[in-house]
Design a protein around this motif. Structure first.
Motif, PDB file in Angstrom:
ATOM      1  N   ALA A  12       0.827  -1.208   0.000  1.00 37.64           N
ATOM      2  CA  ALA A  12       0.000   0.000   0.000  1.00 37.64           C
ATOM      3  C   ALA A  12       0.861   1.257   0.000  1.00 37.64           C
ATOM      4  O   ALA A  12       0.461   2.294  -0.548  1.00 37.64           O
ATOM      5  CB  ALA A  12      -0.926  -0.001   1.215  1.00 37.64           C
ATOM      6  N   PHE A  13       2.055   1.168   0.562  1.00 37.65           N
ATOM      7  CA  PHE A  13       2.958   2.315   0.561  1.00 37.65           C
ATOM      8  C   PHE A  13       3.500   2.597  -0.840  1.00 37.65           C
ATOM      9  O   PHE A  13       3.895   3.718  -1.155  1.00 37.65           O
ATOM     10  CB  PHE A  13       4.129   2.080   1.523  1.00 37.65           C
ATOM     11  N   LEU A  14       3.554   1.565  -1.673  1.00 39.01           N
ATOM     12  CA  LEU A  14       4.047   1.737  -3.039  1.00 39.01           C
ATOM     13  C   LEU A  14       2.980   2.254  -3.987  1.00 39.01           C
ATOM     14  O   LEU A  14       3.305   2.699  -5.091  1.00 39.01           O
ATOM     15  CB  LEU A  14       4.580   0.393  -3.571  1.00 39.01           C
ATOM     16  N   LEU A  15       1.735   2.176  -3.575  1.00 38.06           N
ATOM     17  CA  LEU A  15       0.636   2.542  -4.468  1.00 38.06           C
ATOM     18  C   LEU A  15       0.692   3.987  -4.966  1.00 38.06           C
ATOM     19  O   LEU A  15       0.549   4.225  -6.169  1.00 38.06           O
ATOM     20  CB  LEU A  15      -0.705   2.256  -3.789  1.00 38.06           C
ATOM     21  N   PRO A  16       0.906   4.992  -4.106  1.00 43.21           N
ATOM     22  CA  PRO A  16       0.975   6.378  -4.622  1.00 43.21           C
ATOM     23  C   PRO A  16       2.068   6.563  -5.663  1.00 43.21           C
ATOM     24  O   PRO A  16       1.841   7.171  -6.712  1.00 43.21           O
ATOM     25  CB  PRO A  16       1.246   7.213  -3.363  1.00 43.21           C
ATOM     26  N   ALA A  17       3.266   6.019  -5.399  1.00 43.97           N
ATOM     27  CA  ALA A  17       4.350   6.137  -6.369  1.00 43.97           C
ATOM     28  C   ALA A  17       4.012   5.387  -7.657  1.00 43.97           C
ATOM     29  O   ALA A  17       4.332   5.837  -8.761  1.00 43.97           O
ATOM     30  CB  ALA A  17       5.645   5.607  -5.773  1.00 43.97           C
ATOM     31  N   GLY A  18       3.359   4.209  -7.503  1.00 49.34           N
ATOM     32  CA  GLY A  18       2.973   3.436  -8.681  1.00 49.34           C
ATOM     33  C   GLY A  18       1.967   4.178  -9.545  1.00 49.34           C
ATOM     34  O   GLY A  18       2.048   4.149 -10.783  1.00 49.34           O
ATOM     35  N   ILE A  19       1.022   4.859  -8.919  1.00 47.23           N
ATOM     36  CA  ILE A  19       0.024   5.625  -9.671  1.00 47.23           C
ATOM     37  C   ILE A  19       0.685   6.774 -10.424  1.00 47.23           C
ATOM     38  O   ILE A  19       0.392   7.026 -11.600  1.00 47.23           O
ATOM     39  CB  ILE A  19      -1.068   6.152  -8.716  1.00 47.23           C
ATOM     40  N   ILE A  20       1.587   7.474  -9.754  1.00 46.97           N
ATOM     41  CA  ILE A  20       2.304   8.582 -10.401  1.00 46.97           C
ATOM     42  C   ILE A  20       3.141   8.076 -11.563  1.00 46.97           C
ATOM     43  O   ILE A  20       3.157   8.663 -12.650  1.00 46.97           O
ATOM     44  CB  ILE A  20       3.183   9.320  -9.370  1.00 46.97           C
ATOM     45  N   THR A  23       0.834   7.096 -14.442  1.00 44.66           N
ATOM     46  CA  THR A  23       0.147   8.239 -15.052  1.00 44.66           C
ATOM     47  C   THR A  23       1.087   9.104 -15.871  1.00 44.66           C
ATOM     48  O   THR A  23       0.735   9.546 -16.976  1.00 44.66           O
ATOM     49  CB  THR A  23      -0.517   9.101 -13.956  1.00 44.66           C
ATOM     50  N   PHE A  24       2.293   9.330 -15.362  1.00 40.50           N
ATOM     51  CA  PHE A  24       3.183  10.292 -16.020  1.00 40.50           C
ATOM     52  C   PHE A  24       4.299   9.639 -16.849  1.00 40.50           C
ATOM     53  O   PHE A  24       5.044  10.352 -17.519  1.00 40.50           O
ATOM     54  CB  PHE A  24       3.820  11.220 -14.975  1.00 40.50           C
ATOM     55  N   TYR A  25       4.405   8.297 -16.815  1.00 45.18           N
ATOM     56  CA  TYR A  25       5.437   7.649 -17.617  1.00 45.18           C
ATOM     57  C   TYR A  25       4.877   6.539 -18.503  1.00 45.18           C
ATOM     58  O   TYR A  25       4.944   6.622 -19.732  1.00 45.18           O
ATOM     59  CB  TYR A  25       6.543   7.083 -16.725  1.00 45.18           C
ATOM     60  N   LEU A  26       4.300   5.507 -17.900  1.00 47.98           N
ATOM     61  CA  LEU A  26       3.839   4.364 -18.696  1.00 47.98           C
ATOM     62  C   LEU A  26       2.700   4.742 -19.639  1.00 47.98           C
ATOM     63  O   LEU A  26       2.749   4.414 -20.844  1.00 47.98           O
ATOM     64  CB  LEU A  26       3.400   3.229 -17.768  1.00 47.98           C
ATOM     65  N   LEU A  27       1.690   5.421 -19.126  1.00 44.22           N
ATOM     66  CA  LEU A  27       0.548   5.785 -19.971  1.00 44.22           C
ATOM     67  C   LEU A  27       0.942   6.694 -21.128  1.00 44.22           C
ATOM     68  O   LEU A  27       0.587   6.419 -22.284  1.00 44.22           O
ATOM     69  CB  LEU A  27      -0.552   6.430 -19.112  1.00 44.22           C
ATOM     70  N   PRO A  28       1.710   7.790 -20.896  1.00 43.87           N
ATOM     71  CA  PRO A  28       2.146   8.606 -22.042  1.00 43.87           C
ATOM     72  C   PRO A  28       3.002   7.827 -23.037  1.00 43.87           C
ATOM     73  O   PRO A  28       2.941   8.084 -24.248  1.00 43.87           O
ATOM     74  CB  PRO A  28       2.966   9.728 -21.380  1.00 43.87           C
ATOM     75  N   THR A  29       3.800   6.866 -22.555  1.00 45.08           N
ATOM     76  CA  THR A  29       4.622   6.069 -23.471  1.00 45.08           C
ATOM     77  C   THR A  29       3.754   5.243 -24.398  1.00 45.08           C
ATOM     78  O   THR A  29       3.951   5.224 -25.619  1.00 45.08           O
ATOM     79  CB  THR A  29       5.567   5.148 -22.674  1.00 45.08           C
ATOM     80  N   PHE A  30       2.761   4.551 -23.847  1.00 40.16           N
ATOM     81  CA  PHE A  30       1.864   3.742 -24.678  1.00 40.16           C
ATOM     82  C   PHE A  30       1.043   4.619 -25.621  1.00 40.16           C
ATOM     83  O   PHE A  30       0.830   4.271 -26.793  1.00 40.16           O
ATOM     84  CB  PHE A  30       0.932   2.913 -23.791  1.00 40.16           C
ATOM     85  N   LEU A  31       0.592   5.776 -25.146  1.00 41.44           N
ATOM     86  CA  LEU A  31      -0.175   6.683 -26.001  1.00 41.44           C
ATOM     87  C   LEU A  31       0.692   7.244 -27.126  1.00 41.44           C
ATOM     88  O   LEU A  31       0.190   7.483 -28.233  1.00 41.44           O
ATOM     89  CB  LEU A  31      -0.761   7.820 -25.162  1.00 41.44           C
ATOM     90  N   SER A  32       1.984   7.441 -26.857  1.00 43.65           N
ATOM     91  CA  SER A  32       2.881   7.933 -27.907  1.00 43.65           C
ATOM     92  C   SER A  32       2.987   6.939 -29.048  1.00 43.65           C
ATOM     93  O   SER A  32       2.959   7.323 -30.226  1.00 43.65           O
ATOM     94  CB  SER A  32       4.272   8.204 -27.323  1.00 43.65           C
TER      95      SER A  32
END
Length: 288
Positions: A12-20, A23-32
């Motif tokens: 659960a402590f990793l969840l905030p970092a995982g969401i960030i 959102t700001f790395y994996l998702l933009p990469t796939f959308l690119s």
């Protein structure tokens, strides 16, 4: 608490970092990757397949950036590796004002890249620049550093080296100071001089630092943009255009799909070149 609940609690402590990260790395990469195969605007898009990639590789003004990028990355990284090693060895020797000289070497790294680019573009002016005026004072007719198509890219690369060699030097200093002094003392007892110490001890045993400098400098050269844009904006013509500056120009012109394809190509180029280089350097690394 059970082992499963403790594990869940830890994750659960990793969840905030995982969401960030998503959102700001994996998702933009796939959308690119997706939008690189479209002709898109801020409100609409049309699927066109690999047309953007075909255009990027077929247009001379676009494909020239690949050659320039490789040349720029190789030249800047090679010079940083060699000069950084020489400066690191010099600044770890028994010299006066060692701390002051280290700060002087590192100082350009602290400067804004845009400010450095603007300053050197003024100093490299063919008629009023400080560099050519200094050369003229000793009877040398200086070239048009940024206007000559044969040397413009090299001129910017030298400025890049001047600004970035401080980081390489600091890494080398850390690596060289970690070498046990007993090795140097043993070589001195056997009659070895400073040149032998540099060749047989400093160079091979600072290999981990050298590997770090090679990787960082090479990737930085492949991704370079701000210095090129501040000094030449890719000119004269397209002779100093790198992949990153070409991508920026396509965004400026409104060719968003083409520019996104360029970003994907740059990402693939960095990955394809950097990861094998990293593996190769790690295999040949000397451990103390």
């Amino acid at each position: 608490m059970t082992k499963i609940s403790i594990r869940t609690y830890s994750y659960a402590f990793l969840l905030p970092a995982g969401i960030i990260y998503f959102t700001f790395y994996l998702l933009p990469t796939f959308l690119s990757f997706f939008f690189s195969m479209t002709r898109w605007t801020l409100t609409d898009w049309d699927w066109i397949g690999f047309e953007n990639y075909v255009t990027f590789f077929s247009e001379t003004s676009l494909s020239i950036g690949f050659r320039n990028t490789i040349v720029y990355a190789v030249v800047t990284s090679a010079l940083k590796v060699v000069l950084g090693l020489l400066l690191g060895a010099f600044l770890t020797s028994s010299i006066l004002f060692k701390s002051y000289l280290r700060s002087v070497v590192f100082f350009p790294t602290l400067l804004s890249t845009i400010a450095v680019g603007i300053a050197f573009s003024v100093m490299m002016h063919p008629s009023t620049g400080l560099i050519n005026n200094a050369l003229g004072a000793i009877g040398i007719n200086g070239p048009d550093w940024l206007g000559n198509t044969k040397i413009a890219l090299l001129s910017v690369a030298l400025v890049d080296v001047w600004k970035g060699v401080g980081i390489a030097t600091v890494i080398y200093i850390a690596g060289i100071t970690a070498i046990p002094r007993e090795y140097y003392e043993a070589l001195k007892i056997d009659g070895g001089n400073s040149r032998a110490a540099f060749r047989h001890i400093t160079v091979p045993l600072s290999r981990p630092a050298m590997n770090s400098v090679i990787i960082l400098a090479f990737i930085g050269g492949l991704r370079s943009f701000d210095l090129i844009w501040a000094m030449t904006k890719g000119g004269p013509g397209f002779t100093t255009d790198l992949i990153a500056s070409i991508i920026y120009k396509q965004y400026q012109a409104g060719f968003y799909g083409l520019a996104t394809a360029g970003n994907v190509i740059l990402f693939i180029c960095v990955s394809v070149l950097a990861f094998p280089l990293y593996k190769f350097l790690n295999k040949s690394e000397v451990n103390l």
